[in-house]
Design an enzyme around this catalytic site. Structure first.
Site, PDB file in Angstrom:
ATOM      1  CE  LYS A 286      -1.406  -4.561   3.489  1.00  9.17           C
ATOM      2  NZ  LYS A 286      -1.717  -5.847   2.883  1.00  9.17           N
TER       3      LYS A 286
ATOM      4  CB  SER B 244      -0.849  -0.020   1.277  1.00 10.57           C
ATOM      5  OG  SER B 244      -1.409   1.243   1.517  1.00 10.57           O
TER       6      SER B 244
ATOM      7  CE1 TYR C  75      -3.680  -2.494   5.531  1.00 10.34           C
ATOM      8  CE2 TYR C  75      -3.296  -0.217   4.893  1.00 10.34           C
ATOM      9  CZ  TYR C  75      -3.594  -1.522   4.551  1.00 10.34           C
ATOM     10  OH  TYR C  75      -3.796  -1.844   3.234  1.00 10.34           O
TER      11      TYR C  75
HETATM   12  P1  NAD Z   1     -10.809  -7.236   1.179  1.00  8.11           P
HETATM   13  O1  NAD Z   1     -11.027  -7.246   2.640  1.00  8.11           O
HETATM   14  O2  NAD Z   1     -11.989  -7.083   0.291  1.00  8.11           O
HETATM   15  O3  NAD Z   1     -10.036  -8.580   0.743  1.00  8.11           O
HETATM   16  C1  NAD Z   1      -9.155  -9.275   1.591  1.00  8.11           C
HETATM   17  C2  NAD Z   1      -9.600 -10.724   1.642  1.00  8.11           C
HETATM   18  O4  NAD Z   1      -8.700 -11.454   2.481  1.00  8.11           O
HETATM   19  C3  NAD Z   1     -11.004 -10.902   2.232  1.00  8.11           C
HETATM   20  O5  NAD Z   1     -11.766 -11.723   1.371  1.00  8.11           O
HETATM   21  C4  NAD Z   1     -10.767 -11.570   3.578  1.00  8.11           C
HETATM   22  O6  NAD Z   1     -11.818 -12.440   3.932  1.00  8.11           O
HETATM   23  C5  NAD Z   1      -9.458 -12.298   3.338  1.00  8.11           C
HETATM   24  N1  NAD Z   1      -8.623 -12.517   4.533  1.00  8.11           N
HETATM   25  C6  NAD Z   1      -8.276 -11.615   5.480  1.00  8.11           C
HETATM   26  N2  NAD Z   1      -7.509 -12.198   6.419  1.00  8.11           N
HETATM   27  C7  NAD Z   1      -7.361 -13.499   6.058  1.00  8.11           C
HETATM   28  C8  NAD Z   1      -6.681 -14.616   6.614  1.00  8.11           C
HETATM   29  N3  NAD Z   1      -6.029 -14.524   7.772  1.00  8.11           N
HETATM   30  N4  NAD Z   1      -6.730 -15.798   5.969  1.00  8.11           N
HETATM   31  C9  NAD Z   1      -7.426 -15.927   4.809  1.00  8.11           C
HETATM   32  N5  NAD Z   1      -8.088 -14.913   4.236  1.00  8.11           N
HETATM   33  C10 NAD Z   1      -8.064 -13.710   4.856  1.00  8.11           C
HETATM   34  O7  NAD Z   1      -9.722  -6.100   0.855  1.00  8.11           O
HETATM   35  P2  NAD Z   1      -9.217  -5.528  -0.537  1.00  8.11           P
HETATM   36  O8  NAD Z   1      -9.629  -4.115  -0.603  1.00  8.11           O
HETATM   37  O9  NAD Z   1      -9.535  -6.445  -1.631  1.00  8.11           O
HETATM   38  O10 NAD Z   1      -7.654  -5.515  -0.266  1.00  8.11           O
HETATM   39  C11 NAD Z   1      -6.825  -6.598  -0.640  1.00  8.11           C
HETATM   40  C12 NAD Z   1      -5.408  -6.322  -0.148  1.00  8.11           C
HETATM   41  O11 NAD Z   1      -4.965  -5.089  -0.688  1.00  8.11           O
HETATM   42  C13 NAD Z   1      -5.305  -6.186   1.372  1.00  8.11           C
HETATM   43  O12 NAD Z   1      -4.116  -6.832   1.782  1.00  8.11           O
HETATM   44  C14 NAD Z   1      -5.184  -4.698   1.584  1.00  8.11           C
HETATM   45  O13 NAD Z   1      -4.450  -4.404   2.746  1.00  8.11           O
HETATM   46  C15 NAD Z   1      -4.458  -4.246   0.332  1.00  8.11           C
HETATM   47  N6  NAD Z   1      -4.739  -2.849   0.006  1.00  8.11           N
HETATM   48  C16 NAD Z   1      -6.028  -2.430  -0.118  1.00  8.11           C
HETATM   49  C17 NAD Z   1      -6.310  -1.087  -0.374  1.00  8.11           C
HETATM   50  C18 NAD Z   1      -7.729  -0.596  -0.469  1.00  8.11           C
HETATM   51  O14 NAD Z   1      -7.954   0.604  -0.279  1.00  8.11           O
HETATM   52  N7  NAD Z   1      -8.715  -1.448  -0.771  1.00  8.11           N
HETATM   53  C19 NAD Z   1      -5.254  -0.168  -0.535  1.00  8.11           C
HETATM   54  C20 NAD Z   1      -3.950  -0.638  -0.439  1.00  8.11           C
HETATM   55  C21 NAD Z   1      -3.701  -1.978  -0.168  1.00  8.11           C
HETATM   56  N1  UFG Z   2     -13.167  11.180   2.795  1.00  7.41           N
HETATM   57  C1  UFG Z   2     -14.216  12.005   3.137  1.00  7.41           C
HETATM   58  N2  UFG Z   2     -15.336  11.448   3.682  1.00  7.41           N
HETATM   59  C2  UFG Z   2     -15.456  10.099   3.896  1.00  7.41           C
HETATM   60  C3  UFG Z   2     -14.375   9.256   3.532  1.00  7.41           C
HETATM   61  C4  UFG Z   2     -13.232   9.828   3.001  1.00  7.41           C
HETATM   62  O1  UFG Z   2     -14.140  13.218   2.972  1.00  7.41           O
HETATM   63  O2  UFG Z   2     -16.499   9.649   4.402  1.00  7.41           O
HETATM   64  C5  UFG Z   2     -11.952  11.771   2.181  1.00  7.41           C
HETATM   65  C6  UFG Z   2     -10.696  11.580   2.990  1.00  7.41           C
HETATM   66  O3  UFG Z   2     -10.545  12.605   3.918  1.00  7.41           O
HETATM   67  C7  UFG Z   2      -9.633  11.579   1.884  1.00  7.41           C
HETATM   68  C8  UFG Z   2     -10.341  10.940   0.700  1.00  7.41           C
HETATM   69  O4  UFG Z   2     -11.729  11.100   0.959  1.00  7.41           O
HETATM   70  O5  UFG Z   2      -9.301  12.886   1.529  1.00  7.41           O
HETATM   71  C9  UFG Z   2     -10.046   9.453   0.531  1.00  7.41           C
HETATM   72  O6  UFG Z   2     -10.305   8.773   1.750  1.00  7.41           O
HETATM   73  P1  UFG Z   2     -10.357   7.185   1.845  1.00  7.41           P
HETATM   74  O7  UFG Z   2     -10.697   6.837   3.260  1.00  7.41           O
HETATM   75  O8  UFG Z   2     -11.197   6.627   0.760  1.00  7.41           O
HETATM   76  O9  UFG Z   2      -8.870   6.759   1.485  1.00  7.41           O
HETATM   77  P2  UFG Z   2      -7.507   7.142   2.226  1.00  7.41           P
HETATM   78  O10 UFG Z   2      -6.708   7.891   1.216  1.00  7.41           O
HETATM   79  O11 UFG Z   2      -7.710   7.766   3.521  1.00  7.41           O
HETATM   80  O12 UFG Z   2      -6.963   5.693   2.543  1.00  7.41           O
HETATM   81  C10 UFG Z   2      -6.576   4.806   1.542  1.00  7.41           C
HETATM   82  C11 UFG Z   2      -6.881   3.356   1.920  1.00  7.41           C
HETATM   83  C12 UFG Z   2      -6.125   2.950   3.146  1.00  7.41           C
HETATM   84  C13 UFG Z   2      -4.672   3.264   2.978  1.00  7.41           C
HETATM   85  C14 UFG Z   2      -4.479   4.695   2.574  1.00  7.41           C
HETATM   86  C15 UFG Z   2      -3.060   5.045   2.303  1.00  7.41           C
HETATM   87  O13 UFG Z   2      -8.259   3.192   2.156  1.00  7.41           O
HETATM   88  O14 UFG Z   2      -6.263   1.557   3.326  1.00  7.41           O
HETATM   89  O15 UFG Z   2      -5.212   4.953   1.390  1.00  7.41           O
HETATM   90  O16 UFG Z   2      -2.603   4.402   1.165  1.00  7.41           O
HETATM   91  F1  UFG Z   2      -4.027   3.046   4.141  1.00  7.41           F
END
Ligand code: NAD
Ligand code: UFG
Length: 340
Positions: A154, A126, A150
């Site tokens: 990572k 991330s 978190y």
């Molecule tokens: P998500 O929660 O939809 O998907 C993660 C999946 O992993 C889920 O289906 C959950 O059930 C499974 N899981 C969690 N812990 C587990 C375990 N111990 N054993 C087996 N399965 C497990 O999340 P996502 O948005 O698809 O994110 C996927 C990956 O990308 C995550 O590692 C997250 O940290 C990373 N990531 C997500 C974002 C974002 O904003 N969505 C941003 C940066 C990085």
């Molecule tokens: N925001 C609002 N209202 C809301 C939600 C978000 O104004 O209800 C704003 C936040 O302040 C930010 C933008 O929308 O300016 C995006 O916010 P998100 O929560 O969607 O995303 P972030 O950038 O805060 O976080 C994302 C991922 C995290 C990760 C982070 C850093 O969701 O998992 O990027 O990479 F840690």
């Protein structure tokens, strides 16, 4: 035995979109997921999109024996590791839960890969690993200083992979640092299905547009940005998925087996209000909002320097803000209650 890619966390948001693309590229997929943040219903949806049902193992990466059996029962040529907990606030309140799931779980997974002789892995990292460097455009050389638990989980897993690679050069490892994933499959059949009140902007906007929530709270209207609201690098989940395919392809087919660490973003940030207006246009629904105080821990703006991903993987994002909003809306309006 047919060879497969093991998609850990493949029932989740990004994993399910990636599984579809892998299957549509002709490879077979085994999804391994404990369903802690996803639904079994996604498997039928994936089958609808690919014409084949992926093999599914319900299991937890901390459960060594289930992993071992999975590697024994299937001929796995590579692993994509999406499994993780991802709520920044919760990670600060329950750090051990995050270190256990994200870090200990990954260690068990890598041990079982080593035992099974599987040496190719793509890991979901991330942009959070960068913390707050004091400037908005993050290249992969930006100092690594995550400011929350978190993000530290990572970075730890990235470093564990680099250490494995140093000691066992035959391993092929990639860590992909995602910026802000949004959007859904163009069919509206799979998408993001957060439980409870969404933490993230896009699912919240979508729930306001469909009438499930009254209004969006915009966290901060006094940032030093053109309209005063926070700016982020939103990336369509289909572009992210194709980035995983590009990384897997490079790891499996290139003579160069150096570790890959790249940003996956578009390089183009949008403000909260720009996202609101783009969503109104795509959905033809009003999105009520109110500007409130800043959310602690948020930055004004950041976005990816995307040069390295293009150089190393030959990959770049193709889909813009209109598709991000249109596809989210199609998913949301066709599935007002997600996978339920
Ligand atoms: P998500 O929660 O939809 O998907 C993660 C999946 O992993 C889920 O289906 C959950 O059930 C499974 N899981 C969690 N812990 C587990 C375990 N111990 N054993 C087996 N399965 C497990 O999340 P996502 O948005 O698809 O994110 C996927 C990956 O990308 C995550 O590692 C997250 O940290 C990373 N990531 C997500 C974002 C974002 O904003 N969505 C941003 C940066 C990085
Ligand atoms: N925001 C609002 N209202 C809301 C939600 C978000 O104004 O209800 C704003 C936040 O302040 C930010 C933008 O929308 O300016 C995006 O916010 P998100 O929560 O969607 O995303 P972030 O950038 O805060 O976080 C994302 C991922 C995290 C990760 C982070 C850093 O969701 O998992 O990027 O990479 F840690």
């Amino acid at each position: 035995m047919e060879t497969s890619i093991l998609v850990i966390g493949g029932a989740g948001y990004i994993g399910s979109h990636t599984a579809v693309q892998i299957m549509n590229s002709g490879l077979s997929v085994v999804i391994f997921d404990n369903l802690s943040n996803s639904s079994r219903a996604v498997l039928n949806r994936i089958a609808k999109l690919t014409g084949r049902r992926p093999t599914f193992v319900e299991g937890d990466i901390r459960d060594r024996l289930t992993l071992r059996t999975t590697f024994k029962n299937h001929s796995i040529t590579g692993v994509i590791h999406f499994a993780g907990l991802k709520a920044v606030g919760e990670s600060e309140e329950q750090p051990l839960k995050y270190y256990d799931n994200n870090v200990s779980g990954s260690v068990v997974l890598f041990e079982e890969m080593q035992r099974a002789g599987v040496q190719t892995i793509v890991f979901s990292s991330s942009a959070t690993v960068y913390g707050d460097p004091g400037y908005p455009q993050y290249s992969e050389d930006t100092p690594l200083a995550p400011v929350n638990v978190y993000g530290r989980t990572k970075l730890m897993v990235e470093n564990i992979l680099l250490d494995i690679k140093k000691s066992r050069p035959a391993w092929r490892v990639a860590s992909l640092r995602y910026f802000n994933p949004v959007g859904a499959h163009v069919s509206g059949i799979i998408g993001e299905d957060p439980t409870g009140i969404p933490n993230n902007l896009m699912p919240f906007i979508a729930q306001v547009a469909i009438g499930k929530r009254e209004k969006l709270l915009v966290f901060g209207g006094d940032y030093p940005t053109p309209d005063g609201t926070g700016r982020r690098d939103y990336i369509h989940v289909e572009d992210l998925a194709s980035g995983h395919l590009a990384a897997l392809n490079k790891l499996m087919n290139s003579d160069d087996n150096s570790p890959i660490i790249v940003n996956l973003g578009t390089g183009r940030p949008y403000s909260v209000l720009e996202m609101v207006h783009a969503f109104e246009k795509a959905s033809n629904k009003p999105v009520a909002f109110e500007i409130v105080d800043r959310r602690p821990g948020d930055l004004a703006e950041y976005y990816a320097d995307r040069t390295l991903a293009k150089d190393i993987l030959g990959w770049e994002a193709r889909l813009g803000i209109d598709r991000m909003c249109e596809d989210t809306w199609r998913w949301q309006s066709n599935n007002p209650n997600g996978y339920q």
